[in-house]
Design an enzyme around this catalytic site. Sequence first.
Site, PDB file in Angstrom:
ATOM      1  N   SER A  10       0.701  -0.529   0.087  1.00  9.07           N
ATOM      2  CA  SER A  10       0.250  -0.032  -0.198  1.00  9.07           C
ATOM      3  C   SER A  10       1.289   1.217  -0.075  1.00  9.07           C
ATOM      4  O   SER A  10       1.723   1.444   1.130  1.00  9.07           O
ATOM      5  CB  SER A  10      -0.710   0.084   1.349  1.00  9.07           C
ATOM      6  N   HIS A  35      -1.035  -1.185  -4.111  1.00  8.78           N
ATOM      7  CA  HIS A  35      -3.118  -0.697  -3.765  1.00  8.78           C
ATOM      8  C   HIS A  35      -2.200   0.823  -3.466  1.00  8.78           C
ATOM      9  O   HIS A  35      -1.398   1.070  -3.157  1.00  8.78           O
ATOM     10  CB  HIS A  35      -3.027  -1.695  -2.252  1.00  8.78           C
ATOM     11  N   ASP A  37      -4.794   4.121  -2.015  1.00  6.39           N
ATOM     12  CA  ASP A  37      -5.503   4.497  -0.903  1.00  6.39           C
ATOM     13  C   ASP A  37      -6.031   6.009  -1.236  1.00  6.39           C
ATOM     14  O   ASP A  37      -5.263   7.018  -0.909  1.00  6.39           O
ATOM     15  CB  ASP A  37      -5.153   4.399   0.105  1.00  6.39           C
ATOM     16  N   MET A  39      -8.637   9.015   0.033  1.00  4.03           N
ATOM     17  CA  MET A  39      -9.366   9.462   0.471  1.00  4.03           C
ATOM     18  C   MET A  39     -10.256  10.707   0.547  1.00  4.03           C
ATOM     19  O   MET A  39      -8.927  11.688   0.056  1.00  4.03           O
ATOM     20  CB  MET A  39      -8.855   9.292   2.189  1.00  4.03           C
ATOM     21  N   HIS A  68      -8.507   1.560  -4.213  1.00  2.63           N
ATOM     22  CA  HIS A  68      -9.335   1.331  -3.204  1.00  2.63           C
ATOM     23  C   HIS A  68     -10.001   2.830  -2.667  1.00  2.63           C
ATOM     24  O   HIS A  68      -9.264   3.926  -2.156  1.00  2.63           O
ATOM     25  CB  HIS A  68      -8.464   0.899  -1.731  1.00  2.63           C
ATOM     26  N   MET A  70     -11.309   5.715  -0.721  1.00  2.00           N
ATOM     27  CA  MET A  70     -12.499   5.048   0.305  1.00  2.00           C
ATOM     28  C   MET A  70     -13.010   6.830   0.235  1.00  2.00           C
ATOM     29  O   MET A  70     -12.563   7.878   1.341  1.00  2.00           O
ATOM     30  CB  MET A  70     -11.294   5.569   1.291  1.00  2.00           C
ATOM     31  N   MET A 139     -11.554  -4.915   5.356  1.00  2.00           N
ATOM     32  CA  MET A 139     -10.602  -3.991   6.716  1.00  2.00           C
ATOM     33  C   MET A 139     -10.295  -4.314   7.714  1.00  2.00           C
ATOM     34  O   MET A 139     -11.192  -4.925   8.715  1.00  2.00           O
ATOM     35  CB  MET A 139     -11.368  -2.448   6.397  1.00  2.00           C
ATOM     36  N   ASP A 174      -6.724  -5.609   4.765  1.00  2.00           N
ATOM     37  CA  ASP A 174      -6.270  -4.424   4.310  1.00  2.00           C
ATOM     38  C   ASP A 174      -6.037  -3.905   6.144  1.00  2.00           C
ATOM     39  O   ASP A 174      -7.399  -3.293   6.452  1.00  2.00           O
ATOM     40  CB  ASP A 174      -7.074  -3.487   3.454  1.00  2.00           C
TER      41      ASP A 174
END
Length: 223
Positions: A10, A35, A37, A39, A68, A70, A139, A174
């Site tokens: 990640s 990966h 992230d 957000m 991913h 979020m 998660m 994760d």
Amino acid sequence: MISPIKIAPSLLSADFAMLRDEIEMVCEAGADILHLDVMDGHFVPNITIGPCVVEAVRKVSSVPLDVHLMISDPEKYLDSFVKAGSDWITFHIEALSEPQKFIERAKSLGVKVGVSLKPQTTVAAIEKILPLVDLVLVMSVEPGFGGQSFRPEVLAKVQELRSAASCPPDIGMDGGLNLDTVPQVVKSGVNVLVAGSAIFHAQDPEAMVGKLREVALKEVVSL
Ligand code: DX5
Ligand code: ZN
């Protein structure tokens, strides 16, 4: 059916001033997936990267990107993240009231689709869409930040998923994965191992990719 072990570093814990080097390092070390992230400061209390960073990462990565999301409105940003070069789009079930529509649209754009569950969300919340997705990302920390402690109570969800008839071959986990937690994670039925701080904050990040795989494979053999 369970797919082979995949190591997914990640990038959240990478040194963003050295992103190209960090990406090339984990790719050469044998990472299977990167990966990323995303957000938005709304779905989670942190803000990270957008499509322009995904596009830049795509140019230097030799492995597929799992993005991913979020974010509160994944539908609104789906096209931009696909255009930026995502290979997998993983959305949160808690963020969508009509997940089927989202999955169909994402698939028609040519990406694989994952669905992620916060620690408190039950498997029942994704039961209907299980046959439609390529990955379930469970998660094992509250989404938002790297470096948190692993929550072992989520492992029961993996066992529940693996015994469901329509479970996809890839189940990821994760949050808080490291050499100590990976054995129980793999034993429960996870094959996609997302790890941020364990890899990028290790003394030897390159070696850590291989070590995580080695520890995971030991569990696969003994299953
Ligand atoms: C947290 C992110 C994770 C994060 C994991 O919300 O989804 O991908 O990078 O970091 P570690 O492996 O440090 O727990
Ligand atoms: Zn993540």
